[in-house]
Design a protein around this motif. Structure first.
Motif, mmCIF file in Angstrom:
data_model
loop_
_atom_site.group_PDB
_atom_site.id
_atom_site.type_symbol
_atom_site.label_atom_id
_atom_site.label_comp_id
_atom_site.label_asym_id
_atom_site.label_seq_id
_atom_site.Cartn_x
_atom_site.Cartn_y
_atom_site.Cartn_z
ATOM 1 N N GLU A 95 0.837 -1.195 0.000
ATOM 2 C CA GLU A 95 0.000 0.000 0.000
ATOM 3 C C GLU A 95 0.879 1.256 0.000
ATOM 4 O O GLU A 95 2.006 1.255 0.473
ATOM 5 N N GLN A 96 0.316 2.342 -0.548
ATOM 6 C CA GLN A 96 0.969 3.643 -0.543
ATOM 7 C C GLN A 96 -0.009 4.675 -0.004
ATOM 8 O O GLN A 96 -1.159 4.695 -0.419
ATOM 9 N N PRO A 97 0.416 5.578 0.885
ATOM 10 C CA PRO A 97 1.746 5.622 1.500
ATOM 11 C C PRO A 97 1.963 4.418 2.420
ATOM 12 O O PRO A 97 1.015 3.804 2.886
ATOM 13 N N ARG A 98 3.220 4.103 2.673
ATOM 14 C CA ARG A 98 3.557 2.960 3.501
ATOM 15 C C ARG A 98 3.327 3.300 4.966
ATOM 16 O O ARG A 98 3.824 4.310 5.479
ATOM 17 N N LEU A 99 2.582 2.435 5.642
ATOM 18 C CA LEU A 99 2.292 2.591 7.062
ATOM 19 C C LEU A 99 2.837 1.387 7.816
ATOM 20 O O LEU A 99 3.005 0.308 7.256
ATOM 21 N N HIS A 100 3.084 1.568 9.102
ATOM 22 C CA HIS A 100 3.439 0.427 9.934
ATOM 23 C C HIS A 100 2.291 -0.583 9.901
ATOM 24 O O HIS A 100 1.114 -0.218 9.960
#
Length: 336
Positions: free
Chosen positions: A67-72
């Motif tokens: 996924e974008q933006p990359r999250l924890h």
């Protein structure tokens, strides 16, 4: 380091925690040091602790998302909460090391998703935990308990987690397992595959790059639903950190997440993976390793780029668990 104040009526002062190293792995019920994410556990008051958390950026399993933006990873935060609860139960709540905690039900939700961006500067992660339970009169042991957690990135409250558990000694767990199966259960270390594992989906369809992290196989789509076999790789060191005689609850949660992404993709026609930001579930029986486990996901749009997906797990013609996953569209991650 400045102290923080818990968000409760007692306004307890939270002691500063250390982040220099992870805790002893046995306190988190992990075998590999690389799978321990708690760095420190400090007592806030009786039956309450705070814990420092390490969120790895290059983990084989938790960093493998598209996924974008990359999250924890939401399941990384859930696993960190599980470890903080286990360690705190041993150091603060009087639960002996070696006790098994069997999850009956849980609820986990994230908020302020901008603070979970990888590479951001939201602050050091911390999980505050309150324990609730009653001891047995004859031996002073806890049999059942509940925990409630608040997850923070620095000063930002990013999530909440609650869990209901049953505490068992090793021999009690063996009695329970035998009463359900009637025969000894095989260990994951003795098997090479689980039933139905030959047709796992392409990793990109469930937001993954590494085939090792795919846990669903042979999906069948009908109007508003998708059914698949839950077939994790037994050589995945994150899902099977040590030998199990059943599929762990976290593996079922991962299966629910991947089915939810498939269901949302089918309903919206989008190939961009969304972000699972919430889970709620209950577990009725152990998921056996030697019998096919299927799951059916049903999608319900909630509006504003959010989706609810209920996932029911069935084995030997019985529903053994059910989970609801909340997914946010990739296009709505900005400003969540």
């Amino acid at each position: 380091m400045s102290t923080q104040v818990l968000e409760d009526a007692e306004a307890s002062v939270v002691p500063a925690v250390e982040y220099g190293r992870t805790i002893e792995r046995s306190l988190a019920h992990r075998s590999a040091i690389s799978e321990v994410f708690v760095t420190d556990v400090r007592t806030v008051r009786p039956m309450a602790v705070t814990a420092g958390i390490h969120l790895p950026l290059t983990h084989l399993y938790y960093s493998d998302h598209q996924e974008q933006p990359r999250l924890h990873d939401s399941l990384l935060l859930l696993e960190a909460g599980r470890q903080a609860a286990i360690a705190g139960s041993h150091t603060n709540a009087g639960v002996p090391v070696g006790t098994m905690a069997i999850v009956h039900g849980f609820r986990f939700s994230l908020r302020n998703l901008d603070a979970l961006r990888i590479g951001g500067e939201a602050g050091e992660p911390r999980i505050d935990t309150d324990f609730y339970g009653k001891t047995a009169r004859h031996n002073g042991r806890y049999r059942k308990g509940r925990l409630e957690q608040r997850i923070h990135m620095g000063d930002v409250h990013v999530g909440d987690h609650s869990m209901d558990v049953l505490f068992l000694k090793g021999d009690e767990n063996e009695i329970l397992r035998h009463s359900q199966r009637g025969t000894p259960a095989p260990l994951s270390s003795d098997l090479t595959e689980v039933p139905g594992a030959l047709t796992r989906v392409d990793p990109a369809r469930v937001g993954r790059a590494n085939p090792l992290n795919v846990v669903v196989a042979g999906p069948e789509f009908t109007e508003g639903a998708v059914t698949a076999v839950v077939a994790p790789r037994l050589d995945n060191p994150a899902l099977f950190d040590h030998a199990y005689d059943h599929l762990p609850a976290m593996t079922l949660v991962e299966g629910a997440r991947q089915l939810a992404l498939l269901a949302v993709g089918a309903a919206t026609g989008s190939s961009a993976p969304g972000y699972a930001c919430g889970y709620e579930g209950s577990f009725h029986r152990f998921a056996e390793l030697d019998a096919p486990l299927t799951a059916t996901a049903r999608h319900t749009p909630e509006g504003d780029g959010r989706h609810g997906v209920r996932v029911a797990f069935r084995q030997d013609e019985q529903e053994i668990a059910e989970l609801t996953v909340t997914v946010v569209d990739a296009a709505h991650l900005n400003g969540s």
